[in-house]
Write an enzyme that holds these catalytic residues in place. Sequence first.
Site, PDB file in Angstrom:
ATOM      1  N   PRO A   1      48.609  48.493  53.977  1.00  0.00           N
ATOM      2  CG  PRO A   1      46.227  48.748  52.542  1.00  0.00           C
ATOM      3  CD  PRO A   1      47.808  48.720  51.977  1.00  0.00           C
TER       4      PRO A   1
ATOM      5  CE1 TYR B   1      46.470  39.701  48.600  1.00  0.00           C
ATOM      6  CE2 TYR B   1      46.901  39.492  51.306  1.00  0.00           C
ATOM      7  CZ  TYR B   1      46.763  39.783  50.009  1.00  0.00           C
ATOM      8  OH  TYR B   1      46.378  41.266  50.142  1.00  0.00           O
TER       9      TYR B   1
ATOM     10  CB  ALA C   1      36.445  47.697  42.292  1.00  0.00           C
TER      11      ALA C   1
ATOM     12  CG  ASP D   1      44.732  39.779  33.034  1.00  0.00           C
ATOM     13  OD1 ASP D   1      45.644  39.801  33.718  1.00  0.00           O
ATOM     14  OD2 ASP D   1      44.272  38.570  32.823  1.00  0.00           O
TER      15      ASP D   1
HETATM   16  P1  NAP Z   1      39.286  45.024  45.488  1.00  0.00           P
HETATM   17  O1  NAP Z   1      38.010  45.738  45.673  1.00  0.00           O
HETATM   18  O2  NAP Z   1      39.243  43.247  44.718  1.00  0.00           O
HETATM   19  O3  NAP Z   1      40.046  45.441  43.851  1.00  0.00           O
HETATM   20  C1  NAP Z   1      40.968  44.972  43.230  1.00  0.00           C
HETATM   21  C2  NAP Z   1      41.421  45.829  41.761  1.00  0.00           C
HETATM   22  O4  NAP Z   1      42.694  44.737  40.973  1.00  0.00           O
HETATM   23  C3  NAP Z   1      40.071  45.693  40.651  1.00  0.00           C
HETATM   24  O5  NAP Z   1      39.537  46.880  40.269  1.00  0.00           O
HETATM   25  C4  NAP Z   1      40.481  44.111  39.863  1.00  0.00           C
HETATM   26  O6  NAP Z   1      39.609  44.914  38.328  1.00  0.00           O
HETATM   27  C5  NAP Z   1      42.639  44.569  39.865  1.00  0.00           C
HETATM   28  N1  NAP Z   1      42.134  43.274  39.279  1.00  0.00           N
HETATM   29  C6  NAP Z   1      42.251  42.214  39.726  1.00  0.00           C
HETATM   30  N2  NAP Z   1      43.090  41.384  38.750  1.00  0.00           N
HETATM   31  C7  NAP Z   1      43.695  42.383  37.488  1.00  0.00           C
HETATM   32  C8  NAP Z   1      43.859  41.650  36.879  1.00  0.00           C
HETATM   33  N3  NAP Z   1      44.814  40.526  36.592  1.00  0.00           N
HETATM   34  N4  NAP Z   1      44.360  42.542  35.962  1.00  0.00           N
HETATM   35  C9  NAP Z   1      44.065  43.393  36.343  1.00  0.00           C
HETATM   36  N5  NAP Z   1      43.248  44.240  37.367  1.00  0.00           N
HETATM   37  C10 NAP Z   1      42.700  43.192  37.980  1.00  0.00           C
HETATM   38  O7  NAP Z   1      40.173  44.933  46.261  1.00  0.00           O
HETATM   39  P2  NAP Z   1      41.477  46.328  47.137  1.00  0.00           P
HETATM   40  O8  NAP Z   1      41.663  46.036  48.508  1.00  0.00           O
HETATM   41  O9  NAP Z   1      40.837  47.417  46.620  1.00  0.00           O
HETATM   42  O10 NAP Z   1      42.711  45.608  46.698  1.00  0.00           O
HETATM   43  C11 NAP Z   1      43.706  46.258  46.016  1.00  0.00           C
HETATM   44  C12 NAP Z   1      44.907  45.808  46.239  1.00  0.00           C
HETATM   45  O11 NAP Z   1      45.255  45.838  47.908  1.00  0.00           O
HETATM   46  C13 NAP Z   1      45.155  44.222  46.018  1.00  0.00           C
HETATM   47  O12 NAP Z   1      47.046  44.289  45.508  1.00  0.00           O
HETATM   48  C14 NAP Z   1      45.625  43.627  47.158  1.00  0.00           C
HETATM   49  O13 NAP Z   1      46.085  42.966  48.078  1.00  0.00           O
HETATM   50  C15 NAP Z   1      45.868  44.827  48.225  1.00  0.00           C
HETATM   51  N6  NAP Z   1      45.491  45.491  49.494  1.00  0.00           N
HETATM   52  C16 NAP Z   1      43.931  44.756  50.060  1.00  0.00           C
HETATM   53  C17 NAP Z   1      43.901  45.104  51.671  1.00  0.00           C
HETATM   54  C18 NAP Z   1      41.640  44.674  51.907  1.00  0.00           C
HETATM   55  O14 NAP Z   1      41.609  44.235  52.789  1.00  0.00           O
HETATM   56  N7  NAP Z   1      41.099  45.068  51.262  1.00  0.00           N
HETATM   57  C19 NAP Z   1      44.286  44.747  52.447  1.00  0.00           C
HETATM   58  C20 NAP Z   1      45.994  44.793  51.990  1.00  0.00           C
HETATM   59  C21 NAP Z   1      46.319  45.294  50.589  1.00  0.00           C
HETATM   60  P3  NAP Z   1      38.900  43.799  37.209  1.00  0.00           P
HETATM   61  O15 NAP Z   1      38.828  43.246  38.173  1.00  0.00           O
HETATM   62  O16 NAP Z   1      37.818  44.574  37.011  1.00  0.00           O
HETATM   63  O17 NAP Z   1      39.997  43.715  36.727  1.00  0.00           O
END
Ligand code: NAP
Length: 257
Positions: free
Chosen positions: A187, A157, A16, A64
């Site tokens: 980001p 976080y 995702a 995981d």
């Molecule tokens: P997201 O749409 O929730 O995607 C998170 C991804 O991580 C999913 O593919 C999920 O897949 C996977 N994941 C979660 N726990 C996991 C585990 N234990 N083992 C393997 N995979 C795992 O969120 P996103 O925004 O794309 O986040 C990606 C990264 O960007 C994160 O590190 C987040 O902290 C960072 N980030 C996000 C934002 C924001 O505003 N969105 C801002 C700054 C930084 P499954 O559930 O299928 O495992």
Amino acid sequence: MNTRNDSIVCVTGASAGIGRAAAESFAREGARVIMMARRKEKLEQAARDVAHATGADILVRDVDVTDRDAVTHVFAALPDAWRDIDVLINNAGKALGLSPGYATTPEHLDGMLDTNVKGLLHVTGAVLPGMLERNRGHVINVGSTAGHWVYPGGTVYCATKHAVRALNEGLKMDVHGTAVRVTAVSPGLVETEFSLVRFEGDEEQASKVYANMTPLRAEDVADAMLWAATRPPHVNISEILMMCVDQSHAAMVHRHA
Ligand code: NAP
């Protein structure tokens, strides 16, 4: 990364959001991509979509990142043709809840620390030794503006993303004197499943995070990763800190009337 030479890119959290977008961006540039996450069906569907859109070879592994043994096993068992990973994108991560730090539930505490900090190290520990042996490779760690600032309700976080920033800097020192590169892409607000996960599926609460403003798209973050990975080999981008125009600080978001 030489995007013309069939590089191998491994993305965690690729089912995702930012990880899925990164898989597609690198695949479009000619890379073969290993997509990893826990939700097998969603991951397989994402991989089919990326393969269909780009024509790239995609390998899927449901793992995981918090499970060190499973991570070790999955990398040790990669087919020979997929072992020499050129770019590792440590993207799997999450925020859980908006509680004060002292009141964070054990589940949320473990979920954030184990995924964002220990998970990143489990995966890096499985991949980086091979990069060092080959004297080639690039580790891209997904940080956050939460690694630079702290905001109310984000105590734990933000602590994990401060840790990612420290790990990013430390890992670069660990590989000092080799050709391996280490970059953080950090980001601000990106519209993905991130807030849905934080609020445990509460769509109304999640949608308020992005109300009346234009957040970054996952593709914008993927672009930044691709840019860092395609600089000439003597250039190491330490960190890309990026926000949408409507955001100027972790806690400063302009909402349009
Ligand atoms: P997201 O749409 O929730 O995607 C998170 C991804 O991580 C999913 O593919 C999920 O897949 C996977 N994941 C979660 N726990 C996991 C585990 N234990 N083992 C393997 N995979 C795992 O969120 P996103 O925004 O794309 O986040 C990606 C990264 O960007 C994160 O590190 C987040 O902290 C960072 N980030 C996000 C934002 C924001 O505003 N969105 C801002 C700054 C930084 P499954 O559930 O299928 O495992």
